[in-house]
Design an enzyme around this catalytic site. Structure first.
Site, PDB file in Angstrom:
ATOM      1  N   HIS A 157      28.440  98.527  12.749  1.00 50.45           N
ATOM      2  CA  HIS A 157      27.379  99.379  12.225  1.00 50.45           C
ATOM      3  C   HIS A 157      27.479  99.570  10.706  1.00 50.45           C
ATOM      4  O   HIS A 157      26.551 100.070  10.073  1.00 50.45           O
ATOM      5  CB  HIS A 157      27.397 100.740  12.920  1.00 50.45           C
ATOM      6  CG  HIS A 157      26.033 101.305  13.167  1.00 50.45           C
ATOM      7  ND1 HIS A 157      24.973 101.092  12.323  1.00 50.45           N
ATOM      8  CD2 HIS A 157      25.545 102.071  14.171  1.00 50.45           C
ATOM      9  CE1 HIS A 157      23.897 101.700  12.785  1.00 50.45           C
ATOM     10  NE2 HIS A 157      24.212 102.300  13.906  1.00 50.45           N
ATOM     11  N   ASP A 181      22.322  97.198  11.174  1.00 52.57           N
ATOM     12  CA  ASP A 181      21.622  98.379  11.673  1.00 52.57           C
ATOM     13  C   ASP A 181      21.121  98.138  13.090  1.00 52.57           C
ATOM     14  O   ASP A 181      20.897  96.986  13.502  1.00 52.57           O
ATOM     15  CB  ASP A 181      20.446  98.731  10.766  1.00 52.57           C
ATOM     16  CG  ASP A 181      20.895  99.160   9.383  1.00 52.57           C
ATOM     17  OD1 ASP A 181      22.009  99.710   9.280  1.00 52.57           O
ATOM     18  OD2 ASP A 181      20.136  98.951   8.405  1.00 52.57           O
TER      19      ASP A 181
END
Length: 437
Positions: A409, A413
């Site tokens: 992450h 995204d």
């Protein structure tokens, strides 16, 4: 006679130490020049060490699972005559080229932790070791039978058999004369399948974590510790893809049989150009993300030694049959332990599949420093609503497979991961496009 110290050489992977996996020779054995005497494991591969001299082994650095620093003594060999100058110089150079130890961190207050352990068998062993002439200990007596067990009428042979099976004779229905015989015990076991196994569990087993299993543990711990994972799962209708695969296999001639993996890898390679953040590596120490143009596809393969990830180089440039050949070759090399070091590193994206054991969904762990890993799951047949060319909705039996993806992450995204999987889904559900350049 002369003694030759073979120091652990720098094998060119920027490592500081290697693990002893297996000794082929022990102290007292004779080793010949160019003969392999020990296997050493780095982060990437297992490397056999060959002796530069012939002689008798006098000393070894440790046992299997122990770590040996680059430049430190690996083995001492007694040789006849003098050690050749070039051999001695090479070993000395290995010792001098050892990486410098990291500077010690500044002293900070350390919380002192004291663990108080309860007395156990190890305490008794320590006490016996301290007393050279301990007093004899009484033999332990077997636990007495319960009152119900004691009242049961049975021969010693039946009692022993019941004890070995973990069966309480008080629960066995006796014959009319009140005595339990072997036949009564057999009848009890037939109506209580697994009773003995449940009552008598297998003994505990301790196994040292070494070799590939240790590397897997360290790498997985580092991935989960350093990478903030998130996972996304989508259902894909692969009915038409399976039809295409069957057609290709029916006309393959001498070519290898296609599994779904070459088709999936081809579809991934066609999807990646629009999503370069998926095919990337993140150097978190330098703070640099490298988005790769070529796809070096890691392929998770289960072996007897544990999970290994050989790499298919330039997967985007290979056709289905070339991929099938490379998948089979690398899987066999991983299983037999013959994969080369360069075949086990440099991946930019990994696919991991458990085949028919794939389950409904998986949340695979990223192969650091890559930023994503894709997991196809088991194909299942299920009824679903399908709209035909005539616009009429009907129920059909379809083949469905979930696609899982785990991403870093810090780099990827959620929107990007979901968009990538949706684009991959469209390609897999229209498989003719996979074969279009």
């Amino acid at each position: 006679m002369a003694k030759f110290t073979f120091n652990m050489p720098d094998i060119g992977e920027g490592i500081a130490e290697a693990e002893i996996v297996q000794w082929h020779k022990q102290v007292g054995d004779t080793v010949n020049e160019d003969e392999e005497f020990v296997d050493m494991m780095t982060d990437k591969a297992t490397v056999p060490m060959e002796s530069p001299v012939t002689g008798k082994i006098l000393e070894i650095a440790g046992g299997e699972g122990d770590m040996v620093s680059i430049g430190s003594m690996l083995v001492v060999i007694e040789v006849e005559g003098e050690v050749p100058d070039d051999v001695a110089e090479e070993s000395q150079a290995a010792a001098e080229a050892a990486p410098a130890p990291a500077p010690a961190p500044k002293s900070e207050p350390v919380e002192e932790r004291i663990e108080v352990e309860t007395s156990d068998a190890s305490d008794a062993d320590d006490a016996l070791a301290a007393d050279p002439d301990p007093a004899p200990q009484p033999e332990p007596r077997p636990a007495p039978e319960s009152s119900a067990q004691a009242k049961v009428l049975a021969t010693p042979a039946v009692r022993k058999r019941a004890k070995d099976l973990g069966v309480d004779l008080a629960q066995v229905k006796p014959a009319e004369d009140g005595r339990i015989r072997h036949g009564d015990l057999d009848q009890f076991l037939s109506y209580n399948a697994g009773y003995g196994a449940a009552a008598k569990p297998r003994a505990d087993e301790e196994k040292k974590v070494i070799g590939m299993r240790r590397r897997i543990a360290e790498n997985m711990a580092a991935s989960k510790r350093n990478i903030p994972h998130f996972s996304y799962v989508e259902e894909v209708d692969v009915t038409d893809l399976e039809v295409l695969r069957a057609q290709l296999n029916s006309n393959r001639g001498e070519k290898p049989k296609l599994t779904i993996l070459p088709l999936l890898i081809t579809a991934i390679c066609k999807t990646l150009p629009d999503f370069p953040m998926i095919n990337a590596r993140y150097d978190d120490e330098a703070g640099i993300v490298t988005r790769h143009g070529s796809v070096n596809m890691g392929m998770a393969a289960q072996t007897d030694a544990g999970l290994m990830v050989p790499v298919i180089r330039n997967a985007q440039a290979q056709n289905l049959w070339q991929l099938a050949n490379e998948i089979a070759r690398l899987a066999e090399a991983a299983r037999t332990g013959t994969a080369k070091s360069e075949e086990m590193q440099g991946g930019t994206l990994t696919v991991t599949s458990l085949g028919p054991l794939g389950g409904v969904a998986t949340t695979p762990v990223i192969n650091r420093p890559e930023v994503a890993i894709i997991g196809p799951n088991r194909i299942i047949e299920r009824p679903m609503y399908v709209t035909g060319a005539d616009g009429v909705e009907r129920i059909e039996k379809r083949k469905l497979m979930n696609i899982s993806i785990s991403c870093d992450h810090r780099v990827v995204d959620g929107w990007d991961a979901a968009s990538f999987v949706q684009a991959l889904k469209r390609l897999l559900e229209t498989p003719a496009l996979i074969l279009v350049d």
